[in-house]
Design a protein around this motif. Structure first.
Motif, PDB file in Angstrom:
ATOM      1  N   LEU A   1      60.370  37.828  27.062  1.00  0.00           N
ATOM      2  CA  LEU A   1      60.728  38.536  25.846  1.00  0.00           C
ATOM      3  C   LEU A   1      61.334  39.868  26.263  1.00  0.00           C
ATOM      4  N   HIS A   2      62.612  40.030  26.043  1.00  0.00           N
ATOM      5  CA  HIS A   2      63.349  41.216  26.474  1.00  0.00           C
ATOM      6  C   HIS A   2      63.206  42.361  25.465  1.00  0.00           C
ATOM      7  N   HIS A   3      63.210  42.020  24.189  1.00  0.00           N
ATOM      8  CA  HIS A   3      63.117  43.018  23.121  1.00  0.00           C
ATOM      9  C   HIS A   3      62.412  42.391  21.923  1.00  0.00           C
ATOM     10  N   GLY A   4      61.470  43.117  21.350  1.00  0.00           N
ATOM     11  CA  GLY A   4      60.745  42.615  20.187  1.00  0.00           C
ATOM     12  C   GLY A   4      59.320  42.243  20.550  1.00  0.00           C
ATOM     13  N   GLU A   5      58.585  41.826  19.544  1.00  0.00           N
ATOM     14  CA  GLU A   5      57.173  41.503  19.739  1.00  0.00           C
ATOM     15  C   GLU A   5      56.861  40.029  19.529  1.00  0.00           C
ATOM     16  N   ASP A   6      57.838  39.264  19.058  1.00  0.00           N
ATOM     17  CA  ASP A   6      57.594  37.881  18.688  1.00  0.00           C
ATOM     18  C   ASP A   6      58.771  37.024  19.156  1.00  0.00           C
ATOM     19  N   TRP A   7      58.490  35.936  19.843  1.00  0.00           N
ATOM     20  CA  TRP A   7      59.530  35.043  20.350  1.00  0.00           C
ATOM     21  C   TRP A   7      60.388  34.424  19.252  1.00  0.00           C
ATOM     22  N   HIS A   8      59.876  34.384  18.024  1.00  0.00           N
ATOM     23  CA  HIS A   8      60.538  33.618  16.972  1.00  0.00           C
ATOM     24  C   HIS A   8      61.080  34.481  15.844  1.00  0.00           C
ATOM     25  N   HIS A   9      61.136  35.765  16.056  1.00  0.00           N
ATOM     26  CA  HIS A   9      61.669  36.672  15.049  1.00  0.00           C
ATOM     27  C   HIS A   9      63.168  36.842  15.295  1.00  0.00           C
ATOM     28  N   ASN A  10      63.948  36.921  14.230  1.00  0.00           N
ATOM     29  CA  ASN A  10      65.402  37.024  14.367  1.00  0.00           C
ATOM     30  C   ASN A  10      65.856  38.261  15.131  1.00  0.00           C
ATOM     31  N   GLU A  11      65.082  39.320  15.129  1.00  0.00           N
ATOM     32  CA  GLU A  11      65.483  40.542  15.824  1.00  0.00           C
ATOM     33  C   GLU A  11      65.040  40.568  17.284  1.00  0.00           C
ATOM     34  N   SER A  12      64.260  39.590  17.697  1.00  0.00           N
ATOM     35  CA  SER A  12      63.799  39.522  19.085  1.00  0.00           C
ATOM     36  C   SER A  12      64.906  38.995  19.989  1.00  0.00           C
ATOM     37  N   ILE A  13      64.902  39.485  21.235  1.00  0.00           N
ATOM     38  CA  ILE A  13      65.860  39.034  22.234  1.00  0.00           C
ATOM     39  C   ILE A  13      65.078  38.509  23.431  1.00  0.00           C
ATOM     40  N   LYS A  14      65.414  37.290  23.841  1.00  0.00           N
ATOM     41  CA  LYS A  14      64.782  36.683  25.001  1.00  0.00           C
ATOM     42  C   LYS A  14      65.772  36.645  26.151  1.00  0.00           C
ATOM     43  N   GLN A  15      65.265  36.782  27.362  1.00  0.00           N
ATOM     44  CA  GLN A  15      66.104  36.663  28.556  1.00  0.00           C
ATOM     45  C   GLN A  15      65.750  35.341  29.232  1.00  0.00           C
ATOM     46  N   TRP A  16      66.766  34.584  29.590  1.00  0.00           N
ATOM     47  CA  TRP A  16      66.608  33.288  30.215  1.00  0.00           C
ATOM     48  C   TRP A  16      67.300  33.292  31.579  1.00  0.00           C
ATOM     49  N   THR A  17      66.723  32.575  32.515  1.00  0.00           N
ATOM     50  CA  THR A  17      67.389  32.254  33.773  1.00  0.00           C
ATOM     51  C   THR A  17      67.330  30.736  33.891  1.00  0.00           C
ATOM     52  N   SER A  18      68.506  30.106  33.931  1.00  0.00           N
ATOM     53  CA  SER A  18      68.598  28.651  33.905  1.00  0.00           C
ATOM     54  C   SER A  18      69.588  28.156  34.952  1.00  0.00           C
ATOM     55  N   SER A  19      69.462  26.888  35.322  1.00  0.00           N
ATOM     56  CA  SER A  19      70.426  26.266  36.242  1.00  0.00           C
ATOM     57  C   SER A  19      71.621  25.771  35.443  1.00  0.00           C
ATOM     58  N   ILE A  20      72.757  26.438  35.643  1.00  0.00           N
ATOM     59  CA  ILE A  20      73.991  26.051  34.961  1.00  0.00           C
ATOM     60  C   ILE A  20      75.081  25.985  36.014  1.00  0.00           C
ATOM     61  N   ASP A  21      75.754  24.866  36.076  1.00  0.00           N
ATOM     62  CA  ASP A  21      76.793  24.639  37.088  1.00  0.00           C
ATOM     63  C   ASP A  21      76.266  24.855  38.502  1.00  0.00           C
ATOM     64  N   GLY A  22      75.004  24.506  38.737  1.00  0.00           N
ATOM     65  CA  GLY A  22      74.412  24.626  40.063  1.00  0.00           C
ATOM     66  C   GLY A  22      73.999  26.031  40.457  1.00  0.00           C
ATOM     67  N   ASN A  23      74.105  26.978  39.529  1.00  0.00           N
ATOM     68  CA  ASN A  23      73.753  28.368  39.820  1.00  0.00           C
ATOM     69  C   ASN A  23      72.651  28.855  38.889  1.00  0.00           C
ATOM     70  N   ALA A  24      71.840  29.768  39.384  1.00  0.00           N
ATOM     71  CA  ALA A  24      70.863  30.444  38.528  1.00  0.00           C
ATOM     72  C   ALA A  24      71.650  31.412  37.654  1.00  0.00           C
ATOM     73  N   THR A  25      71.649  31.171  36.354  1.00  0.00           N
ATOM     74  CA  THR A  25      72.443  31.936  35.401  1.00  0.00           C
ATOM     75  C   THR A  25      71.515  32.700  34.469  1.00  0.00           C
ATOM     76  N   LYS A  26      71.784  33.996  34.304  1.00  0.00           N
ATOM     77  CA  LYS A  26      70.981  34.843  33.415  1.00  0.00           C
ATOM     78  C   LYS A  26      71.757  35.117  32.135  1.00  0.00           C
ATOM     79  N   TYR A  27      71.024  35.074  31.017  1.00  0.00           N
ATOM     80  CA  TYR A  27      71.643  35.361  29.723  1.00  0.00           C
ATOM     81  C   TYR A  27      70.548  35.742  28.733  1.00  0.00           C
ATOM     82  N   HIS A  28      70.989  36.282  27.601  1.00  0.00           N
ATOM     83  CA  HIS A  28      70.077  36.634  26.520  1.00  0.00           C
ATOM     84  C   HIS A  28      70.307  35.687  25.354  1.00  0.00           C
ATOM     85  N   GLU A  29      69.278  35.560  24.540  1.00  0.00           N
ATOM     86  CA  GLU A  29      69.348  34.695  23.362  1.00  0.00           C
ATOM     87  C   GLU A  29      68.596  35.351  22.230  1.00  0.00           C
TER      88      GLU A  29
END
Length: 152
Positions: free
Chosen positions: A43-71
């Motif tokens: 959880l990058h910003h906010g207090e709740d994973w499911h609130h519209n104002e919350s921002i989550k940071q993800w690291t995922s395997s995309i195109d064979g690389n560890a890719t970081k992004y926010h959602e």
């Protein structure tokens, strides 16, 4: 070449569309435990994973690389089992003006519900390709998650 577009995939799943929708609306933080395609979330910003104002940071395997992004969640439609996510930051911001991920759970009376993923995007210039790798990641992660939802 068009700079904006949509990619979509429909996946017949073993878990119900309702179970999928409930996972994504109440237990999104567990996805990292259900697929190897997601390395880390927080959880990058906010207090709740499911609130519209919350921002989550993800690291995922995309195109064979560890890719970081926010959602962040843009909207949720319980009646239609639809969730729209905004994807931004980190490894995507230099390529995309807009990147949205839309989930829809579809009940199938004939057996085997369907989940539909739509990626809406606008790339910044023609030097970048549409997010095919992101779609492949979503497909792989969905297959992993579905297999684990059956065990639950």
């Amino acid at each position: 070449m068009s700079l904006a577009g949509k990619l979509s995939i429909e996946i017949r799943v073993h878990a119900t569309a309702t179970k999928w929708f409930n996972l994504l609306t109440t237990q999104l933080h567990h996805v990292q435990n259900l697929t190897d395609a997601v390395h880390e979330t927080n959880l990058h910003h906010g207090e709740d994973w499911h609130h519209n104002e919350s921002i989550k940071q993800w690291t995922s395997s995309i195109d064979g690389n560890a890719t970081k992004y926010h959602e962040s969640i843009e909207s949720t439609d319980e009646a239609n089992k639809t969730i729209t996510y905004k994807i931004f930051g980190e490894d995507f911001e230099h390529k995309f003006k807009v990147l949205k991920l839309i989930f829809q759970g579809i009940h199938n009376d004939e057996g085997g519900d369907i989940i539909k993923w739509i990626i809406e995007y606008e790339i910044k210039s023609e030097e970048f390709d549409p997010p095919f790798g992101f779609l492949q990641f979503v497909y792989k992660a969905s297959k992993d998650v579905d297999a684990n939802l059956l065990k639950a």
